[in-house]
Design a protein around this motif. Structure first.
Motif, short mmCIF file in Angstrom:
data_model
loop_
_atom_site.label_atom_id
_atom_site.label_comp_id
_atom_site.label_asym_id
_atom_site.label_seq_id
_atom_site.Cartn_x
_atom_site.Cartn_y
_atom_site.Cartn_z
N THR A 73 40.55 -3.46 19.28
CA THR A 73 40.99 -2.06 19.23
C THR A 73 42.43 -1.97 18.71
N PRO A 74 42.72 -1.03 17.80
CA PRO A 74 44.10 -0.87 17.32
C PRO A 74 45.05 -0.47 18.44
N GLU A 75 46.30 -0.91 18.34
CA GLU A 75 47.31 -0.59 19.34
C GLU A 75 47.47 0.92 19.52
N LYS A 76 47.39 1.67 18.41
CA LYS A 76 47.65 3.11 18.49
C LYS A 76 46.61 3.84 19.33
N ASP A 77 45.43 3.24 19.51
CA ASP A 77 44.36 3.91 20.25
C ASP A 77 44.64 4.01 21.75
N ILE A 78 45.61 3.25 22.25
CA ILE A 78 45.89 3.34 23.68
C ILE A 78 46.95 4.39 24.00
N ALA A 79 47.60 4.94 22.95
CA ALA A 79 48.65 5.95 23.19
C ALA A 79 48.12 7.14 24.00
N PRO A 80 46.91 7.68 23.70
CA PRO A 80 46.42 8.81 24.50
C PRO A 80 46.25 8.47 25.98
N ALA A 81 45.81 7.24 26.27
CA ALA A 81 45.64 6.84 27.68
C ALA A 81 46.99 6.78 28.38
N ILE A 82 48.00 6.27 27.69
CA ILE A 82 49.34 6.20 28.29
C ILE A 82 49.88 7.62 28.49
N ASP A 83 49.69 8.48 27.49
CA ASP A 83 50.16 9.87 27.62
C ASP A 83 49.47 10.56 28.81
N LYS A 84 48.18 10.27 29.00
CA LYS A 84 47.44 10.88 30.11
C LYS A 84 48.03 10.44 31.45
N VAL A 85 48.37 9.18 31.56
CA VAL A 85 49.00 8.68 32.78
C VAL A 85 50.31 9.43 33.04
N PHE A 86 51.08 9.63 32.00
CA PHE A 86 52.36 10.32 32.15
C PHE A 86 52.17 11.78 32.53
N ARG A 87 51.12 12.41 32.01
CA ARG A 87 50.88 13.83 32.33
C ARG A 87 50.49 14.03 33.79
N HIS A 88 49.72 13.09 34.34
CA HIS A 88 49.15 13.28 35.67
C HIS A 88 49.97 12.62 36.79
N ALA A 89 50.96 11.82 36.43
CA ALA A 89 51.75 11.14 37.46
C ALA A 89 52.57 12.15 38.26
N ARG A 90 52.52 12.03 39.58
CA ARG A 90 53.24 12.99 40.45
C ARG A 90 54.68 12.55 40.71
N ARG A 91 54.88 11.25 40.86
CA ARG A 91 56.23 10.77 41.18
C ARG A 91 56.66 9.74 40.12
N GLN A 138 44.48 -2.67 11.59
CA GLN A 138 44.66 -2.01 10.29
C GLN A 138 45.62 -0.83 10.36
N LEU A 139 46.02 -0.44 11.58
CA LEU A 139 46.98 0.65 11.75
C LEU A 139 48.06 0.23 12.74
N PRO A 140 48.77 -0.87 12.44
CA PRO A 140 49.73 -1.40 13.40
C PRO A 140 50.91 -0.45 13.62
N LEU A 141 51.48 -0.49 14.81
CA LEU A 141 52.58 0.41 15.14
C LEU A 141 53.78 0.18 14.24
N ASP A 142 54.02 -1.07 13.84
CA ASP A 142 55.18 -1.35 13.00
C ASP A 142 54.84 -1.40 11.51
N GLY A 143 53.58 -1.08 11.16
CA GLY A 143 53.18 -1.05 9.75
C GLY A 143 53.02 -2.42 9.12
N ARG A 144 53.11 -3.47 9.91
CA ARG A 144 53.06 -4.84 9.36
C ARG A 144 51.67 -5.41 9.55
N LEU A 145 50.93 -5.51 8.45
CA LEU A 145 49.54 -5.95 8.47
C LEU A 145 49.44 -7.47 8.39
N THR A 146 48.34 -7.99 8.88
CA THR A 146 48.00 -9.38 8.58
C THR A 146 47.71 -9.46 7.09
N ASP A 147 48.39 -10.37 6.41
CA ASP A 147 48.35 -10.41 4.94
C ASP A 147 47.09 -11.14 4.46
N LEU A 148 46.00 -10.39 4.38
CA LEU A 148 44.74 -10.99 3.94
C LEU A 148 44.77 -11.35 2.47
#
Length: 561
Positions: free
Chosen positions: A216-234, A178-188
């Motif tokens: 789960t909506p795609e947007k909900d994984i953005a925080p997990a990806i951001d967290k990986v980027f914050r803590h990555a050393r190399r 219901q909150l797709p990254l590209d704004g394109r919903l399944t046309d119910l």
């Protein structure tokens, strides 16, 4: 055979006015999706994908649908409708078009761009018809309307097929984010409108039918990806499907926020993302993307690599990195983000890659320990919504293993579809829609077609069995020279074995048995070398089976001198 059905007869002729549906792949498995719809002597193909080989397919590159059912009727095929651009839906198109290059391809802009790039490698210039949601196209007797659906690749479409004999709604792969990254919903709304018109047969994606609730909506994984980027050393190495535009977009956005440069590794990844960016489906922030050859210009903590190999494919970039067979040398402090789910059957290969990367000192983040991937398929709650909105007369679950198909069928029954109107079918099973009722009408041959290097379809189950034996049981060759005049052994038996833990001396025990068996055979007047080779094979096979508990490949060679 992939799913043999000896209990089902060959189908009778399609009753006048009826519609026939035959899945040539995708039912009972996750991959090689292909359905053939027939009405009034004309055919419409929906999707034409590949299945990736598993451990019990040694040496196989790809597995295609079995085209035998339509090979003699290619002139009747009005079009190939492609629901979206994933390999399991478009990967076999080049192999079908090699049989008849002028079959029209129908699909969305991104889907056609991806398949055209693939066809260029096969030196095929296709006839294409671009469509988008809301459009209707008359393809022979098939009136096709296209409906927007949300999936893990942009521009996915469901297709509603109107024929004088009945209507079919094929969802393709879809979910209801219901909150797709590209704004394109399944046309119910379109699903509901088509339901009001009347859907005689609803062919529904089953992949997540066992999963309760909602995907789960795609947007909900953005925080997990951001967290990986914050803590990555190399360095950060992200592995995902080469067609997963949404996931690549999230990585590009996270890299921009973290001040990192991104390089894409792998021919298919570079090709597909270039296409997606050129068509406007992928937004590349200014200055973020760099050529992989420039990586040495940046510090390790400024670099992100996006590559293929999230399914443990042996020749993909990530697997080669894990095996230290790649120019990217993974080491201590690197972070590997595997941003995909496990396709059933790939678990062992994926875990081998994870273990290999961790052995090299990398931190590996995957779906099992972080929310870094969401599915592209509708879960049970979404499927229930669809059944209640569409209210189909008949249901045929598609796209999934048997457990997925059964779970999807039960969901349809729960929403009020008569159990007798829910058709569970596997590859090759023929389903006829006659007078508004879908029933199983028989089965057609529908085996696996293997691609092995440049060989297509020449590789059969017997050859595959030989390869498995060579891999699992070992190899024994026995050479014997027979005196043509006396019928006695002139030299040998000379025995060579490979793939055995035992010392070669153990095979001295079988030499007297070979000599005895040959003496008995020649004493009965057997002189033909082929018959004598069978005698040797039996003698060695019986001894190895009893003594070593193995069933190796045995190659006897009897030479007459």
């Amino acid at each position: 055979m992939s799913h043999p059905h000896p209990e089902l007869p060959a189908p009778a002729a399609l009753p006048k006015g009826g519609v026939r549906v035959v899945a040539l792949g995708g039912l009972g498995e996750v991959g090689r999706n292909m359905a053939v719809i027939e009405h009034d002597g004309q055919l419409l193909v929906i999707d034409c994908g590949v299945l990736f080989p598993e451990d019990h397919h040694p040496g196989v590159d790809l597995i295609l649908p079995d085209f035998e059912y339509i090979e003699d009727r290619l002139d009747d095929v009005q079009a190939i409708v492609l629901t979206h651009g994933h390999e399991d839906h478009i990967g076999a198109v080049p192999y079908l078009l090699k049989l008849k290059p002028d079959i029209p391809l129908v699909g969305s802009m991104l889907t056609l761009a991806l398949v055209e790039a693939k066809l260029r490698e096969h030196k095929i210039t296709p006839y294409t018809l671009g469509v988008k949601e809301g459009m209707r196209e008359q393809l022979g007797v098939f009136d096709c309307e296209f409906v927007a659906v949300n999936h893990s690749i942009p521009d996915a479409l469901a297709v509603f097929v109107r024929t004088p004999g009945g209507t079919i709604l094929h969802t393709g792969d879809f979910k209801m984010d219901q909150l797709p990254l590209d704004g394109r919903l399944t046309d119910l709304r379109a699903f509901a409108r088509l339901g009001e018109e009347g859907v005689d047969l609803f062919m529904v994606d089953s992949t997540n039918a066992e999963v309760p609730g909602f995907t789960t909506p795609e947007k909900d994984i953005a925080p997990a990806i951001d967290k990986v980027f914050r803590h990555a050393r190399r360095r950060i190495i992200v592995a995902c499907f080469s067609s997963h535009v949404h996931r690549v977009q999230q990585v590009l956005d996270a890299a921009e926020k973290a001040g990192r440069k991104v390089a894409m590794v792998g021919r298919s990844m570079v090709r597909n993302m270039t296409i997606a960016a050129d068509l406007g489906y992928l937004h590349v922030p200014d200055g973020v993307l760099v050529d992989v050859k420039r990586l040495d210009d940046f510090a390790d903590n400024q670099v992100v690599l996006i590559c293929t190999g999230s399914q443990g494919e042996p020749m993909a970039a990530l697997s080669r990195m894990a095996n230290r067979d790649h120019r990217i040398d993974v080491g201590e402090g690197d972070t590997v983000l595997m941003a995909s789910s496990l396709i059933p059957g790939n678990e062992n290969a994926v875990y081998r890659v994870i273990n290999g990367l961790m052995r090299l000192g990398a931190d590996v983040v995957h779906k099992g320990n972080a929310r870094v991937h969401v599915s592209g398929h509708a879960s049970a709650g979404e499927l229930l919504y669809c059944y209640n909105i569409v209210k189909p007369r008949n249901v045929m679950p598609v796209h999934g293993e048997w457990r997925h198909l059964v779970a999807n069928a039960e969901l349809a029954v729960q929403t009020g579809v008569d159990r007798d109107n829910v058709v569970l079918a596997e590859d090759g099973v023929v389903v006829d829609l006659v007078d508004g009722r879908a029933t199983v009408a028989g089965a057609v041959p529908c085996g696996y077609t293997y691609v092995d290097g440049s060989s297509v379809g020449e590789f059969d189950e017997a050859l595959l069995k030989d390869r498995r034996i060579l891999r699992d049981e070992g190899f024994i060759s026995v050479i014997v020279v027979m005196d043509a005049a006396t019928g006695k052994i002139a030299a040998g038996p000379e025995i060579h074995a490979r793939g055995f833990a035992e010392d070669d001396e153990i095979f001295n025990q079988v030499r007297p048995k070979i000599e005895q068996a040959l003496a008995e055979a020649t004493g009965k007047g057997v002189a033909d070398t082929q018959q004598l080779e069978k005698v040797v094979r039996r003698a060695v096979g019986g001894w190895v089976g009893g003594k070593i508990r193995r069933r190796p490949m045995i190659i006897p060679v009897v030479i007459e001198a």
